[in-house]
Motif scaffolding. Structure first.
Motif, PDB file in Angstrom:
ATOM      1  N   PRO A   1       0.880  -1.127   0.086  1.00  0.00           N
ATOM      2  CA  PRO A   1      -0.059  -0.067  -0.018  1.00  0.00           C
ATOM      3  C   PRO A   1       0.652   1.303  -0.029  1.00  0.00           C
ATOM      4  CG  PRO A   1       0.177  -1.054   2.269  1.00  0.00           C
ATOM      5  CD  PRO A   1       0.797  -1.807   1.173  1.00  0.00           C
ATOM      6  N   ARG A   2       0.245   2.126  -0.719  1.00  0.00           N
ATOM      7  CA  ARG A   2       0.871   3.550  -0.573  1.00  0.00           C
ATOM      8  C   ARG A   2       0.678   4.469   0.564  1.00  0.00           C
ATOM      9  NH1 ARG A   2       2.519   6.086  -5.948  1.00  0.00           N
ATOM     10  NH2 ARG A   2       2.109   4.640  -7.733  1.00  0.00           N
ATOM     11  N   MET A   3       1.916   5.323   1.154  1.00  0.00           N
ATOM     12  CA  MET A   3       1.637   5.904   2.270  1.00  0.00           C
ATOM     13  C   MET A   3       1.264   7.548   1.705  1.00  0.00           C
ATOM     14  SD  MET A   3       4.863   4.450   4.437  1.00  0.00           S
ATOM     15  CE  MET A   3       6.099   4.668   3.007  1.00  0.00           C
ATOM     16  N   THR A   4       0.341   7.647   2.277  1.00  0.00           N
ATOM     17  CA  THR A   4      -0.350   9.024   1.954  1.00  0.00           C
ATOM     18  C   THR A   4       0.016  10.040   3.033  1.00  0.00           C
ATOM     19  OG1 THR A   4      -2.711   8.451   2.571  1.00  0.00           O
ATOM     20  CG2 THR A   4      -1.940   8.090   0.077  1.00  0.00           C
ATOM     21  N   CYS A   5       0.218  11.363   2.850  1.00  0.00           N
ATOM     22  CA  CYS A   5       0.704  12.028   3.956  1.00  0.00           C
ATOM     23  C   CYS A   5      -0.556  13.006   4.395  1.00  0.00           C
ATOM     24  CB  CYS A   5       1.868  12.709   3.469  1.00  0.00           C
ATOM     25  SG  CYS A   5       1.704  13.949   2.172  1.00  0.00           S
ATOM     26  N   GLY A   6      -1.497  13.268   3.668  1.00  0.00           N
ATOM     27  CA  GLY A   6      -2.512  14.009   3.887  1.00  0.00           C
ATOM     28  C   GLY A   6      -2.522  15.240   3.013  1.00  0.00           C
ATOM     29  N   LEU A   7      -1.069  15.459   2.609  1.00  0.00           N
ATOM     30  CA  LEU A   7      -1.189  16.836   1.745  1.00  0.00           C
ATOM     31  C   LEU A   7      -1.538  16.274   0.375  1.00  0.00           C
ATOM     32  CD1 LEU A   7       2.320  18.361   2.851  1.00  0.00           C
ATOM     33  CD2 LEU A   7      -0.020  19.629   2.738  1.00  0.00           C
ATOM     34  N   GLY A   8      -2.850  16.912   0.038  1.00  0.00           N
ATOM     35  CA  GLY A   8      -3.338  16.095  -1.367  1.00  0.00           C
ATOM     36  C   GLY A   8      -2.504  16.641  -2.481  1.00  0.00           C
ATOM     37  N   GLU A   9      -1.859  17.955  -2.690  1.00  0.00           N
ATOM     38  CA  GLU A   9      -0.874  18.119  -3.731  1.00  0.00           C
ATOM     39  C   GLU A   9       0.343  17.340  -3.822  1.00  0.00           C
ATOM     40  OE1 GLU A   9      -2.059  20.793  -5.733  1.00  0.00           O
ATOM     41  OE2 GLU A   9      -3.863  20.492  -4.661  1.00  0.00           O
ATOM     42  N   PHE A  10       0.791  17.040  -2.535  1.00  0.00           N
ATOM     43  CA  PHE A  10       2.071  16.117  -2.648  1.00  0.00           C
ATOM     44  C   PHE A  10       1.800  14.598  -3.139  1.00  0.00           C
ATOM     45  CE2 PHE A  10       5.125  13.332  -0.648  1.00  0.00           C
ATOM     46  CZ  PHE A  10       6.305  13.848  -1.097  1.00  0.00           C
ATOM     47  N   ASP A  11       0.538  14.135  -2.578  1.00  0.00           N
ATOM     48  CA  ASP A  11       0.096  13.083  -2.997  1.00  0.00           C
ATOM     49  C   ASP A  11       0.032  12.702  -4.371  1.00  0.00           C
ATOM     50  OD1 ASP A  11       0.564  11.995  -0.247  1.00  0.00           O
ATOM     51  OD2 ASP A  11      -1.515  12.501   0.251  1.00  0.00           O
ATOM     52  N   ARG A  12      -0.758  13.899  -4.998  1.00  0.00           N
ATOM     53  CA  ARG A  12      -1.025  13.915  -6.205  1.00  0.00           C
ATOM     54  C   ARG A  12       0.001  13.902  -7.268  1.00  0.00           C
ATOM     55  NH1 ARG A  12      -4.833  16.827  -9.673  1.00  0.00           N
ATOM     56  NH2 ARG A  12      -5.805  17.695  -8.006  1.00  0.00           N
ATOM     57  N   VAL A  13       1.113  14.564  -6.722  1.00  0.00           N
ATOM     58  CA  VAL A  13       2.333  14.500  -7.908  1.00  0.00           C
ATOM     59  C   VAL A  13       3.004  13.349  -7.559  1.00  0.00           C
ATOM     60  CG1 VAL A  13       4.322  15.749  -8.115  1.00  0.00           C
ATOM     61  CG2 VAL A  13       2.515  16.939  -7.583  1.00  0.00           C
TER      62      VAL A  13
ATOM     63  N   GLN B   1       7.172  18.849   6.714  1.00  0.00           N
ATOM     64  CA  GLN B   1       5.765  18.706   6.921  1.00  0.00           C
ATOM     65  C   GLN B   1       5.191  17.391   6.441  1.00  0.00           C
ATOM     66  OE1 GLN B   1       4.882  23.195   5.070  1.00  0.00           O
ATOM     67  NE2 GLN B   1       2.880  22.058   5.591  1.00  0.00           N
ATOM     68  N   VAL B   2       5.601  16.590   5.392  1.00  0.00           N
ATOM     69  CA  VAL B   2       5.368  15.581   4.993  1.00  0.00           C
ATOM     70  C   VAL B   2       5.493  14.410   5.945  1.00  0.00           C
ATOM     71  CG1 VAL B   2       5.824  13.662   3.142  1.00  0.00           C
ATOM     72  CG2 VAL B   2       5.385  16.046   2.475  1.00  0.00           C
ATOM     73  N   ALA B   3       6.971  14.661   6.564  1.00  0.00           N
ATOM     74  CA  ALA B   3       7.439  13.631   7.429  1.00  0.00           C
ATOM     75  C   ALA B   3       6.476  13.935   8.652  1.00  0.00           C
ATOM     76  CB  ALA B   3       8.776  13.600   7.941  1.00  0.00           C
ATOM     77  N   ALA B   4       6.022  15.004   9.220  1.00  0.00           N
ATOM     78  CA  ALA B   4       5.274  15.055  10.429  1.00  0.00           C
ATOM     79  C   ALA B   4       3.998  14.511  10.063  1.00  0.00           C
ATOM     80  CB  ALA B   4       5.283  16.641  10.798  1.00  0.00           C
ATOM     81  N   ARG B   5       3.273  14.844   8.933  1.00  0.00           N
ATOM     82  CA  ARG B   5       2.069  14.274   8.770  1.00  0.00           C
ATOM     83  C   ARG B   5       2.103  12.772   8.795  1.00  0.00           C
ATOM     84  NH1 ARG B   5      -2.507  17.884   6.073  1.00  0.00           N
ATOM     85  NH2 ARG B   5      -1.698  19.739   6.550  1.00  0.00           N
TER      86      ARG B   5
END
Length: 475
Positions: A68-80, A107-111
């Motif tokens: 499974p992919r790890m999503t961080c909750g930042l939609g823009e980062f997960d989209r790219v 921010q990605v690591a914290a989320r």
């Protein structure tokens, strides 16, 4: 014991030479060859055997599910990234100094670390800042309580010894790869040899232990990623963080992605508390737009699957120089020269002795040919002084004979324009039935088809054209 041998590696392009020379034969750089000592392994080539497997599945029971992919909750980062981080992948994030690379990855690591039941243990290793400096930045961004493991290290040997554990972190951020060094190499950190060897060792460990590796990369003054070109080949994903310091938004773009598309972008806004994702970039880029101004046109672009509306600004003025200036920001200068040539040769618009300035508002860079018609509209409007009709969106590709060619995803562009309140669109002729000139769409958006560039000029030219702006007769 085998005798060590020396080789000379170019610090600009990575080419290897058997002897030193003042100039690299591959890239032509002067005084760029650095000596490296290579120790030969005694004995012949030997190693442990590996069993090969078929490409196709033998049966459905032997098919192993994808991790499974790890999503961080930042939609823009997960989209790219294509839907999140893939375990065992290596991602390189590059950008100009101070653009926000470290802020984004923190921010990605914290989320990811504070993701509740789906939380993933994360480690942030900084080679540029101390642990206290990273903590201060995290507190300023409101992430002081995030369960992220912090470390300050530059020696790859120490990092491998720490991360090579059965229950290690699931995500590792290294800031940056240009600060790392391997003690077996005599060259300084940041050189081609050190960057290549350090990245190779960390990527090998990421594949072995299955954690996602996020590397921060510096760029040169030419805008290229610093270090050897092979660095971009070794990683799975290359993300570039773009933006103008005069504007408060940033663009995250994927130039390589083995696990997702490469034409998606993420839009962030830089604030005092860090980066905030922008759900509607079109409204942000058009927020400061003022109507009834000559030389401005709104272009309906497309970045991946996301429609994006931006304002294109043009200025035409008399030049006192023998060679007038052509300044472009956010677009291809060669494409601008082609549009100017077509306007003069096919439409009689005399711009050879005028200075031309073109700008894409907001700091965004446009690369698709669909912007040709909007650029031409801005240029003609600036030259004649006639404003483009308000609430009009423009897109289409221009051919060398002056014809307007259709572009892809027309309905998606029109839907975005209608959502933002535009009532009219100037587009290329479409082959669809029932979409004729001046025919309203379902939501009231009026489509006006432009078959030739001369039609655009006639819409924006005053009743009696200025003889300075137009030649006496058009071919």
């Amino acid at each position: 014991m085998a005798k060590p041998q020396s080789r000379y590696v170019c610090q600009e392009c990575g080419a290897v030479s058997a002897k030193w020379a003042g100039r690299c034969e591959s890239c032509g750089a002067w005084n760029s060859l650095s000596e490296e000592v290579v120790e030969k392994t005694p004995g012949g080539l030997s190693g442990a055997g590996r069993s090969a497997q078929r490409l196709a599945f033998v049966d459905l029971q032997s098919r192993s599910p994808a991790p499974p992919r790890m999503t961080c909750g930042l939609g823009e980062f997960d989209r790219v990234t294509g839907g999140g981080l893939v375990p065992g992948s290596a991602v390189l994030v590059a950008g100009d100094p101070g653009i926000g690379k470290s802020t984004l990855l923190l921010q990605v690591a914290a989320r990811l670390a504070a993701g509740g039941k789906d939380a993933a243990p994360c480690a942030y290793i900084s080679g540029e800042e101390s642990i206290d400096q990273v903590r201060l930045r995290a507190q300023r961004m409101g992430l002081g309580a995030a369960p992220v493991q912090l470390a300050a290290a530059t020696a790859v040997r120490d990092m491998v010894a720490t991360l090579d554990q059965p229950k290690g972190p699931a995500v590792v951020v290294v800031d940056s790869v240009q600060t790392l060094y391997i003690d077996s190499l005599e060259s300084a950190p940041g050189t081609v040899s050190q960057v290549r060897a350090a990245a190779q060792e960390l990527i090998r460990l990421a594949k072995k232990r299955g954690f996602s590796l996020l590397l921060v990369g510096h760029v040169t003054k030419e805008g290229q990623i610093a270090g050897p070109k092979v660095l971009e080949h070794m990683v799975d994903t290359v993300l570039t963080f773009e933006g103008d310091r005069g504007h408060h938004f940033r663009i995250l773009r994927a130039s390589k992605n083995r696990f997702g598309p490469t034409d998606e972008i993420g839009v962030f806004e830089m604030t005092d508390g860090g980066l905030e994702e922008v759900a509607n970039p079109s409204a942000l880029f058009l927020a400061e737009r003022r109507g009834n101004i000559a030389g401005a046109a709104v272009f309906a672009g497309l970045e991946g699957t996301r429609p994006l509306l931006v304002e294109i600004q043009a200025l035409v003025s008399t030049s006192p120089l023998a060679t007038p200036r052509r300044a472009v920001v956010g677009w291809d200068s060669g494409r601008l020269a082609m549009v100017l040539a077509v306007l003069e040769a096919r439409c009689g618009l005399a711009l050879a002795g005028q200075e031309v300035y073109l700008n894409v508002a907001g700091g965004l860079r446009i690369g698709e040919p669909a912007a040709d018609l909007a650029v031409a509209a801005a240029l003609v409007s600036a030259a004649t002084g006639q404003e483009v009709p308000e609430e009009t969106v423009i897109f289409g590709e221009i051919g060398l004979s002056g014809e307007i060619r259709p572009v892809s995803q027309v309905e998606l562009r029109l839907k975005e324009a209608e959502k933002l309140g535009f009532s009219r669109a100037w587009v290329a002729p479409r082959a669809k039935k029932g979409a004729g000139k001046g025919r309203p769409q379902s939501g009231g958006l009026v489509i006006e088809e432009i078959a030739h560039l001369q039609d655009l000029v006639s819409r924006l030219a005053p009743p009696q054209a200025d003889p300075v702006g137009f030649r006496s007769s058009a071919p």
